[in-house]
Enzyme design. Structure first.
Site, PDB file in Angstrom:
ATOM      1  N   HIS A  63       0.843  -1.199   0.000  1.00 47.20           N
ATOM      2  CA  HIS A  63       0.000   0.000   0.000  1.00 47.20           C
ATOM      3  C   HIS A  63       0.876   1.245   0.000  1.00 47.20           C
ATOM      4  CE1 HIS A  63       0.807  -0.680   4.262  1.00 47.20           C
ATOM      5  NE2 HIS A  63       0.371   0.525   4.558  1.00 47.20           N
ATOM      6  N   HIS A  65       1.351   3.842   2.003  1.00 49.52           N
ATOM      7  CA  HIS A  65       1.922   4.515   3.174  1.00 49.52           C
ATOM      8  C   HIS A  65       3.453   4.487   3.147  1.00 49.52           C
ATOM      9  CE1 HIS A  65      -2.039   4.118   5.645  1.00 49.52           C
ATOM     10  NE2 HIS A  65      -2.024   5.183   4.858  1.00 49.52           N
ATOM     11  N   ASP A  67       5.953   4.197   5.237  1.00 46.25           N
ATOM     12  CA  ASP A  67       6.815   3.200   5.870  1.00 46.25           C
ATOM     13  C   ASP A  67       6.870   1.903   5.066  1.00 46.25           C
ATOM     14  OD1 ASP A  67       4.086   2.918   6.673  1.00 46.25           O
ATOM     15  OD2 ASP A  67       4.674   1.586   8.300  1.00 46.25           O
ATOM     16  N   HIS A  68       6.121   1.838   3.976  1.00 46.81           N
ATOM     17  CA  HIS A  68       6.147   0.688   3.075  1.00 46.81           C
ATOM     18  C   HIS A  68       6.652   1.053   1.681  1.00 46.81           C
ATOM     19  CE1 HIS A  68       3.693  -2.037   5.722  1.00 46.81           C
ATOM     20  NE2 HIS A  68       3.437  -0.854   6.265  1.00 46.81           N
ATOM     21  N   HIS A 141      -7.577  -1.711   5.627  1.00 46.20           N
ATOM     22  CA  HIS A 141      -6.691  -0.717   6.208  1.00 46.20           C
ATOM     23  C   HIS A 141      -7.219   0.651   5.808  1.00 46.20           C
ATOM     24  CE1 HIS A 141      -3.105   0.662   8.141  1.00 46.20           C
ATOM     25  NE2 HIS A 141      -2.533   1.136   7.045  1.00 46.20           N
ATOM     26  N   ASP A 212      -0.589  -4.143   5.786  1.00 45.01           N
ATOM     27  CA  ASP A 212      -1.307  -3.629   6.947  1.00 45.01           C
ATOM     28  C   ASP A 212      -2.772  -4.038   6.841  1.00 45.01           C
ATOM     29  OD1 ASP A 212       1.088  -2.564   7.628  1.00 45.01           O
ATOM     30  OD2 ASP A 212       0.444  -0.471   7.645  1.00 45.01           O
ATOM     31  N   HIS A 271       6.166  -6.019  11.941  1.00 43.76           N
ATOM     32  CA  HIS A 271       5.516  -4.699  11.939  1.00 43.76           C
ATOM     33  C   HIS A 271       5.088  -4.310  13.351  1.00 43.76           C
ATOM     34  CE1 HIS A 271       2.586  -1.550  10.638  1.00 43.76           C
ATOM     35  NE2 HIS A 271       3.355  -1.478   9.572  1.00 43.76           N
TER      36      HIS A 271
END
Length: 323
Positions: A63, A65, A67-68, A141, A212, A271
């Site tokens: 996805h 976001h 941090d990914h 999510h 997530d 995570h």
């Protein structure tokens, strides 16, 4: 047959011990490997393991976001500066590709290789080639998120060593010919038929990697006959109740309970919230997981490598640093 190397196991932000999300999958089939998610500084993490960007076949992004995904431009730029030429597959939501294109445009990033984008929302089976099938599964999510199912299959031919020794044929060129399907003419005039002295062996390994996701049961179909599940466990259940539903993450209890109900033999949790970044914190996570899941359990740490062989998952000793 399958190895999983964690390059980042923290949620949201990095800690002293953990970087943000990234996971490498590599097999004995060939030198190719795949990356699931690419958090900031993933390229730095790669410097400490024996995998290189030259052998990276593709990247799956769960996805949008940061941090990914924030590590994508830097990793691609370094791959280009190191002379990569072959195309790279990017399986990701359309917004990830749009953001990457904008970043490349405004930072004058010109790559020496082609990016082949596959929209993760296009169809369930997003990639199939050379003994590997990748399927995607929608999750729950606050941004559209997906899990990936990696199904590896390798078929080899093996000679019947016991039968050949009983026949008086020692290891040597004849064995090699038989393994490659060629009949062998012996000095005494007899013929060793390859069909008699070799057999086909197929190795399979299936790993489900969740993005997530606050509802682990959405992966029920993906996990049918899966050998291992890698899933987020951002909070313990008590903390999740305090945090509330807003972040839309899973708890250790919910992930472990799903894995138990789905009869998944191997579970790797990752995570983790930075609040658990201590021995005491991880002990709390482990205790909650064990209350709900009795299979083979690991709590991932950065640079841990796990090997899946014949359905059993084991942690490997640290690999030497790439030169």
């Amino acid at each position: 047959m399958l190895k999983l190397t964690f390059l980042g196991t923290s949620s949201g932000v990095p800690t002293i011990r953990r970087n943000v999300t990234a996971l490498a999958l590599h097999t004995t089939m060939n030198r190719d490997w795949w990356l699931v998610d690419c958090g900031e500084a993933t390229q730095h993490q790669l410097l400490r393991i024996p995998l290189t960007v030259h052998d990276l076949a593709g990247i799956c992004v769960t996805h949008i976001h940061g941090d990914h995904s924030y590590g994508l431009p830097g990793l691609l730029a370094s791959a280009s500066m190191n002379g990569r030429k072959k195309p790279l597959i990017l399986i990701a939501p359309a917004p990830v590709k749009a953001w990457l294109d904008a970043t490349m445009l405004h930072t004058e990033l010109f790559l020496t290789f082609e990016i082949i984008h596959i929209d993760v929302a296009s169809e369930q089976s997003v990639y199939q080639q050379d003994g590997l099938t990748i399927e995607r599964f929608p999750l729950s999510h606050r941004a559209p998120s997906f899990g990936f199912k990696f199904s590896f299959e390798k078929t080899t031919w093996k000679v019947d060593s016991e039968a050949l020794r009983a026949r008086g044929v020692p290891p040597g060129p004849a064995w090699g010919q038989l393994q490659h399907g060629k009949d062998v003419h012996m000095d005494d005039g007899t013929v060793l038929a390859a069909a008699r002295y070799r057999s086909q062996h197929t190795e399979r390994a299936t790993a489900v990697i969740g993005g997530d996701n606050d509802t682990p049961s959405l992966l029920a179909k993906a996990c049918q006959h899966a050998d291992v599940l890698v899933h987020e466990a951002t909070y313990t259940e008590a903390v999740l109740q305090k945090v509330g539903p807003g972040p839309q993450h899973s708890s250790v209890q919910r992930t472990a309970s799903f894995a138990a109900d789905a009869q998944i033999p191997n579970l790797v949790l990752t995570h983790f919230s930075a609040r658990y970044d201590s021995l005491e914190g991880m002990a709390e996570v482990a205790a909650e997981a064990r209350r709900h899941y009795s299979g083979t359990l690991f709590l991932a740490q950065d640079f841990n490598t796990y090997e899946l062989s014949n359905g059993a998952l084991a942690k490997l000793p640290p690999a030497p640093r790439a030169k």
